[in-house]
Design a protein around this motif. Structure first.
Motif, PDB file in Angstrom:
ATOM      1  N   VAL A   1       0.833  -1.202   0.000  1.00  0.00           N
ATOM      2  CA  VAL A   1       0.000   0.000   0.000  1.00  0.00           C
ATOM      3  C   VAL A   1       0.870   1.257   0.000  1.00  0.00           C
ATOM      4  O   VAL A   1       0.596   2.227  -0.723  1.00  0.00           O
ATOM      5  N   ALA A   2       1.928   1.248   0.807  1.00  0.00           N
ATOM      6  CA  ALA A   2       2.822   2.409   0.881  1.00  0.00           C
ATOM      7  C   ALA A   2       3.507   2.656  -0.463  1.00  0.00           C
ATOM      8  O   ALA A   2       3.653   3.807  -0.897  1.00  0.00           O
TER       9      ALA A   2
ATOM     10  N   PHE B   1       3.064   6.080  -3.004  1.00  0.00           N
ATOM     11  CA  PHE B   1       4.226   6.975  -3.075  1.00  0.00           C
ATOM     12  C   PHE B   1       3.991   8.209  -3.949  1.00  0.00           C
ATOM     13  O   PHE B   1       4.315   9.329  -3.519  1.00  0.00           O
ATOM     14  N   PRO B   2       3.458   8.084  -5.177  1.00  0.00           N
ATOM     15  CA  PRO B   2       3.271   9.291  -6.004  1.00  0.00           C
ATOM     16  C   PRO B   2       2.398  10.344  -5.343  1.00  0.00           C
ATOM     17  O   PRO B   2       2.655  11.547  -5.461  1.00  0.00           O
ATOM     18  N   TYR B   3       1.370   9.895  -4.619  1.00  0.00           N
ATOM     19  CA  TYR B   3       0.466  10.836  -3.965  1.00  0.00           C
ATOM     20  C   TYR B   3       1.136  11.471  -2.738  1.00  0.00           C
ATOM     21  O   TYR B   3       0.961  12.666  -2.484  1.00  0.00           O
ATOM     22  N   LEU B   4       1.900  10.669  -2.003  1.00  0.00           N
ATOM     23  CA  LEU B   4       2.623  11.204  -0.847  1.00  0.00           C
ATOM     24  C   LEU B   4       3.663  12.222  -1.292  1.00  0.00           C
ATOM     25  O   LEU B   4       3.844  13.267  -0.656  1.00  0.00           O
ATOM     26  N   ARG B   5       4.327  11.945  -2.402  1.00  0.00           N
ATOM     27  CA  ARG B   5       5.351  12.866  -2.900  1.00  0.00           C
ATOM     28  C   ARG B   5       4.720  14.174  -3.371  1.00  0.00           C
ATOM     29  O   ARG B   5       5.281  15.253  -3.172  1.00  0.00           O
TER      30      ARG B   5
ATOM     31  N   ILE C   1       8.940   3.046   1.293  1.00  0.00           N
ATOM     32  CA  ILE C   1       8.929   4.389   0.703  1.00  0.00           C
ATOM     33  C   ILE C   1      10.332   4.930   0.470  1.00  0.00           C
ATOM     34  O   ILE C   1      10.618   5.526  -0.574  1.00  0.00           O
ATOM     35  N   PHE C   2      11.234   4.719   1.433  1.00  0.00           N
ATOM     36  CA  PHE C   2      12.550   5.349   1.351  1.00  0.00           C
ATOM     37  C   PHE C   2      13.362   4.906   0.125  1.00  0.00           C
ATOM     38  O   PHE C   2      13.976   5.751  -0.537  1.00  0.00           O
ATOM     39  N   PRO C   3      13.383   3.617  -0.222  1.00  0.00           N
ATOM     40  CA  PRO C   3      14.128   3.228  -1.427  1.00  0.00           C
ATOM     41  C   PRO C   3      13.581   3.863  -2.704  1.00  0.00           C
ATOM     42  O   PRO C   3      14.350   4.216  -3.602  1.00  0.00           O
ATOM     43  N   ILE C   4      12.259   4.010  -2.798  1.00  0.00           N
ATOM     44  CA  ILE C   4      11.675   4.644  -3.984  1.00  0.00           C
ATOM     45  C   ILE C   4      12.102   6.102  -4.048  1.00  0.00           C
ATOM     46  O   ILE C   4      12.392   6.632  -5.131  1.00  0.00           O
ATOM     47  N   THR C   5      12.157   6.757  -2.883  1.00  0.00           N
ATOM     48  CA  THR C   5      12.589   8.155  -2.836  1.00  0.00           C
ATOM     49  C   THR C   5      14.002   8.308  -3.386  1.00  0.00           C
ATOM     50  O   THR C   5      14.284   9.211  -4.192  1.00  0.00           O
TER      51      THR C   5
END
Length: 228
Positions: A97-98, A102-106, A150-154
């Motif tokens: 889910v996280a 990610f795109p929306y959180l960013r 989330i952190f690796p995608i960032t």
């Protein structure tokens, strides 16, 4: 039977071979290439270097939790292997889910996404250190899985957006190697922190939270400096 799970990578291999397009990169002359792309050496931005350092600590700490959760539950008389599997399953769902979110959180948090993620991670480790009941422990575990997703995608986005295309492969390779290095060193890292906390496992997780909190403060300083 456990090792048969690696058979899943056959499916991944087939997907890569037959369903991912491989377009040849367009050839450009040196005069057509922007000056920022003419550098022959890999130069990493300071925020990306910080991301590499942070991901090492996050994964060195994160991999300890799923590998010891059954013992942690038993030591606090909250359950055993069955409960550990159930919590791990919920954590995996939270990771999915996280990742999708990610795109929306960013878009919502913008430049502060990394700072907020690290702050949540710090809180997650501290909550995990106080397993009042299985619900609190599950919440702490799921929060750690969320930041590990989330952190690796960032960092991946930072690599692709801040570096010339010819350096992306090298920067990604360094990033991946740091994740696996953190995984490999996690038992030794845990042993060191346990020793520093005089064998107190709860104190170890509090120390993990403090380390991530320090990383969050450093990221906040870097973001403010970049903004200025």
């Amino acid at each position: 039977n456990t090792f048969l799970l690696y058979g899943l990578f056959v499916i991944v291999l087939l997907c890569v071979l037959f369903f991912i397009p491989y377009d040849q990169p367009k050839e450009t002359t040196l005069s057509q290439t922007p000056k920022s792309h003419q550098r022959s050496q890999l130069v990493l931005p300071i925020q990306l270097i910080f991301g590499y350092i942070a991901i090492f600590f996050i994964y060195a700490q994160y991999f300890i939790i799923p590998t010891t959760i059954a013992f942690y539950l038993a030591s606090h008389q909250l359950g055993g292997v069955v409960e550990a599997g159930f919590i791990s399953g919920i954590g995996t769902l939270v990771m999915a889910v996280a990742s999708v979110s990610f795109p929306y959180l960013r878009k919502w948090l913008k430049k502060w996404l990394t700072t907020v993620t690290l702050l949540i991670g710090a809180l997650a480790f501290i909550i995990y250190a106080f397993p009042v009941n299985i619900g609190v422990l599950t919440f702490g575990y799921c929060a750690t899985t969320m930041i590990s997703a989330i952190f690796p995608i960032t960092i991946t986005m930072k690599i692709t957006e801040s570096l010339p295309q010819k350096h992306i492969a090298a920067a990604s390779a360094i990033f991946t190697s740091i994740i696996y290095l953190g995984q490999f060193l996690s038992p030794y890292y845990q042993a060191l922190i346990v020793k520093l906390t005089s064998g107190n496992i709860e104190g170890t997780y509090i120390a993990f939270g403090i380390i991530v909190l320090i990383l969050a403060i450093i990221d906040m300083i870097l973001v403010r400096k970049q903004t200025n």
